[in-house]
Design an enzyme around this catalytic site. Sequence first.
Site, PDB file in Angstrom:
ATOM      1  N   TYR A   3      50.938  14.983  33.247  1.00  0.00           N
ATOM      2  CA  TYR A   3      52.190  15.276  33.060  1.00  0.00           C
ATOM      3  C   TYR A   3      52.820  15.109  34.781  1.00  0.00           C
ATOM      4  O   TYR A   3      52.210  14.679  35.493  1.00  0.00           O
ATOM      5  CB  TYR A   3      52.091  16.641  33.423  1.00  0.00           C
ATOM      6  N   ARG A  12      51.843   6.666  39.359  1.00  0.00           N
ATOM      7  CA  ARG A  12      50.690   7.891  39.270  1.00  0.00           C
ATOM      8  C   ARG A  12      50.256   8.234  37.932  1.00  0.00           C
ATOM      9  O   ARG A  12      49.364   8.989  37.548  1.00  0.00           O
ATOM     10  CB  ARG A  12      50.878   8.859  40.116  1.00  0.00           C
ATOM     11  N   ARG A  46      40.203  18.217  14.419  1.00  0.00           N
ATOM     12  CA  ARG A  46      39.712  18.614  16.196  1.00  0.00           C
ATOM     13  C   ARG A  46      38.578  17.890  15.908  1.00  0.00           C
ATOM     14  O   ARG A  46      37.390  18.362  15.259  1.00  0.00           O
ATOM     15  CB  ARG A  46      39.398  20.069  15.637  1.00  0.00           C
ATOM     16  N   HIS A  70      35.815  16.128  20.194  1.00  0.00           N
ATOM     17  CA  HIS A  70      35.997  16.095  21.565  1.00  0.00           C
ATOM     18  C   HIS A  70      36.378  14.827  21.571  1.00  0.00           C
ATOM     19  O   HIS A  70      36.921  13.998  22.430  1.00  0.00           O
ATOM     20  CB  HIS A  70      34.882  17.069  22.143  1.00  0.00           C
ATOM     21  N   LYS A 105      46.399  14.202  37.309  1.00  0.00           N
ATOM     22  CA  LYS A 105      47.614  15.359  37.485  1.00  0.00           C
ATOM     23  C   LYS A 105      47.076  15.752  35.859  1.00  0.00           C
ATOM     24  O   LYS A 105      48.219  15.492  34.780  1.00  0.00           O
ATOM     25  CB  LYS A 105      49.072  14.546  37.825  1.00  0.00           C
ATOM     26  N   GLU A 164      43.699  22.654  48.135  1.00  0.00           N
ATOM     27  CA  GLU A 164      44.891  22.804  48.484  1.00  0.00           C
ATOM     28  C   GLU A 164      45.262  23.382  47.661  1.00  0.00           C
ATOM     29  O   GLU A 164      44.663  24.446  47.891  1.00  0.00           O
ATOM     30  CB  GLU A 164      45.827  21.297  47.446  1.00  0.00           C
ATOM     31  N   LEU A 170      45.407  16.329  44.542  1.00  0.00           N
ATOM     32  CA  LEU A 170      46.135  15.916  43.247  1.00  0.00           C
ATOM     33  C   LEU A 170      46.801  14.862  44.405  1.00  0.00           C
ATOM     34  O   LEU A 170      47.315  15.431  45.749  1.00  0.00           O
ATOM     35  CB  LEU A 170      47.357  17.089  42.697  1.00  0.00           C
TER      36      LEU A 170
END
Length: 287
Positions: free
Chosen positions: A32, A51, A102, A104, A151, A184, A208
């Site tokens: 995101y 990015r 579902r 992995h 991210k 951070e 990040l």
Amino acid sequence: MSIAYLNGEYLPLEEARISPLDRGFLFGDGIYEVIPYYNGKSVGLMPHINRMINGLSIIEIKNSHTADEWKTLLDDLIAKNSDLGENLGVYVHISRGTDTKRNHAYPENVEPTIFCFAFGIKSPEPADRTKVHQYSLISTEDLRWQRCHIKSTALLGNVIHYQEGHSSGNDEALLYNAKGELTEGSSCNAFIVKDGVISTPIQDNQILPGITRRIIIDSIKADGSLKLEERTVTMDEVRNADEVWVTSSSKEIAPVTKLDGKPVGNGEVGEIWEKAFNIYTAAKFDY
């Protein structure tokens, strides 16, 4: 009414629907970005896009847009939401897509889910030490995963740390690793100032690669009037700093005047913050 973008279609935000079998929902399997626009002008748009494209490549999600195509899409979305105000943020969320089960393992032959929406954001803080919002933080050991340079939409570790700060009546949580070294904040990068020198942790897998962080570093180095170092920063240095800042696209450069209930430096916003914020402000629309 907020207009969203979902898989090639612009539609009212409240009408956007995503399958519960989407891997973003099931696994947090996605990337995101959040990008600010002030009076229609973006801050760091192409660095944000690059990015994002890099993050998609790292986790092997197909990207069907060029950087310029992403820019056009997001600029169009901002234009369609001009009635929300002069200052807007745009949230971009790309998951691996929706499978029939579902599992992995990465599924084959699924298309990524692309979801974007715009929302109102506050005006930038004034570059005035007497008027800017002062932040209060706690510090806590960083218990997130070891790939913080991605991210990812899987933000539970960040959320838990952020809630630690929120629940204690503070604005944020400042994180450090098992060696007692600053990493951070739970939703931001961090800087300190001592004897006029600005320092921030080295970019590695623990933090990040913040776009605001990069604009600050580049603009201060280009200006040349302040000294800035990227290096290992210990929590002892943080606790004895003259100034502490946290930075992000939404916070820009936020001065921290209290850490763990104790004043940072003299407990007031510092002169270096004001100089750095003016340098950043003058440069931010160039990125």
